[in-house]
Design a protein around this motif. Structure first.
Motif, PDB file in Angstrom:
ATOM      1  N   ILE A  47      38.359  33.906  42.615  1.00 43.12           N
ATOM      2  CA  ILE A  47      37.748  35.300  42.490  1.00 43.12           C
ATOM      3  C   ILE A  47      37.302  35.550  41.347  1.00 43.12           C
ATOM      4  O   ILE A  47      37.817  35.341  40.165  1.00 43.12           O
ATOM      5  CB  ILE A  47      38.824  36.226  43.102  1.00 43.12           C
ATOM      6  N   ASP A  90      34.683  33.637  46.443  1.00 37.27           N
ATOM      7  CA  ASP A  90      34.192  35.055  46.760  1.00 37.27           C
ATOM      8  C   ASP A  90      32.719  35.168  46.461  1.00 37.27           C
ATOM      9  O   ASP A  90      31.905  34.124  46.174  1.00 37.27           O
ATOM     10  CB  ASP A  90      35.056  36.132  45.718  1.00 37.27           C
ATOM     11  N   ARG A 128      38.626  40.361  48.362  1.00 41.10           N
ATOM     12  CA  ARG A 128      39.331  39.485  47.351  1.00 41.10           C
ATOM     13  C   ARG A 128      40.673  39.822  47.413  1.00 41.10           C
ATOM     14  O   ARG A 128      41.398  38.908  47.316  1.00 41.10           O
ATOM     15  CB  ARG A 128      38.657  40.023  45.953  1.00 41.10           C
ATOM     16  N   GLN A 175      34.052  44.826  48.436  1.00 44.93           N
ATOM     17  CA  GLN A 175      34.344  43.636  47.767  1.00 44.93           C
ATOM     18  C   GLN A 175      35.529  43.519  47.264  1.00 44.93           C
ATOM     19  O   GLN A 175      36.190  42.426  47.535  1.00 44.93           O
ATOM     20  CB  GLN A 175      33.162  43.658  46.702  1.00 44.93           C
ATOM     21  N   THR A 182      34.009  31.517  52.632  1.00 43.65           N
ATOM     22  CA  THR A 182      33.306  32.449  51.733  1.00 43.65           C
ATOM     23  C   THR A 182      32.891  33.699  52.394  1.00 43.65           C
ATOM     24  O   THR A 182      32.668  33.425  53.910  1.00 43.65           O
ATOM     25  CB  THR A 182      32.352  31.674  51.096  1.00 43.65           C
TER      26      THR A 182
END
Length: 260
Positions: A170, A99, A192, A188, A120
């Protein structure tokens, strides 16, 4: 501008942005780096902020999203220890998701000699790995977001949905027994979530300061996590809680290796 007025303005800026660099402030106020560093030192002595290399930040607030260039220099030793431990779980031929956390950036620095596929949303991680002949880098694309310098949004989420992983690593903003694993940024957090759902194993990497806190939005609950890797010893209460939730806990209490 009088020093007291300048410091009050710095307070307003950092309350809004959560982090700030010395170069930003020197350009804004047209003063020297030394003057800004002295201001930040005084504000730190008042307990208002924390200084780090090249800037300062505050850690309070559920929507606190600190600039990635500042975060790289926070808890460096702990991130190095976590990265050393994560390396043990990665083997040749793996497909890995990293991440857009600075801890994942430290993990990426350990992977130079392995043949891997790394997916990524972090531009910093892609830049670090792209010219390594052993590593196939997949940057998922999307809208570039600051302050994380990562790809986020609907296009990024749609692209990520096409990939699956042996493991994902993560981070998060906060970990709480009652509220689960939470983040300060909804976009974000969504990246994840997708990575977790597409990985055979999920490793949550977090420094000890993130425990017993809650951020703005949920990433997942504890049933989605296989292993938590932390840079210090946790309390007996946390150890018991994670054991009850069948989560493998790794506490990195030894010094980090000196290689990159």
């Amino acid at each position: 501008m009088l020093p007291i007025n300048r410091k009050n303005k710095i307070k307003s800026i950092i309350l809004e942005k959560k982090s700030v660099t010395v170069s930003e402030l020197t350009n804004l106020f047209n003063v020297t780096d030394e003057t800004i560093r002295r201001d930040l030192q005084q504000l730190e002595s008042e307990g208002f902020l924390s200084r780090t290399y090249g800037g300062a930040y505050i850690s309070d607030g559920v929507e606190n999203d600190v600039d990635v260039n500042i975060k790289e220099h926070i808890h460096i030793e702990g991130k190095q220890k976590i990265a050393d431990e994560c390396f043990k779980f990665i083997k040749n031929g793996d497909s890995i998701f990293l991440d857009a956390s600075t801890t994942s950036l430290y993990i990426a620095s350990k992977l130079t000699d392995l043949k891997l596929t790394i997916t990524t949303n972090s531009i910093k991680i892609a830049n670090k790995l792209y010219d390594n002949p052993n590593i196939s880098v997949v940057l998922i694309g999307g809208k570039i977001s600051h302050p994380s310098f990562s790809c986020l949004g609907r296009l990024a989420e749609s692209n990520l949905n096409n990939y699956f992983f042996d493991a994902c690593f993560i981070s998060c903003r906060a970990i709480n027994m009652n509220h689960g694993i939470t983040d300060s940024n909804e976009l974000q957090a969504e990246i994840r979530k997708i990575a977790i759902n597409h990985a055979n194993k999920t490793f949550l990497v977090a420094d000890y300061t993130k425990f017993d806190r809650t951020a703005f939005t949920r990433i997942c609950d504890y049933s989605s996590i296989n292993t938590i890797i932390v840079d210090n010893n946790l309390s007996d209460e946390w150890k018991g809680f994670l054991a009850e939730n069948n989560i493998n806990l790794i506490e990195c209490v030894n010094p980090p290796s000196i290689d990159n």
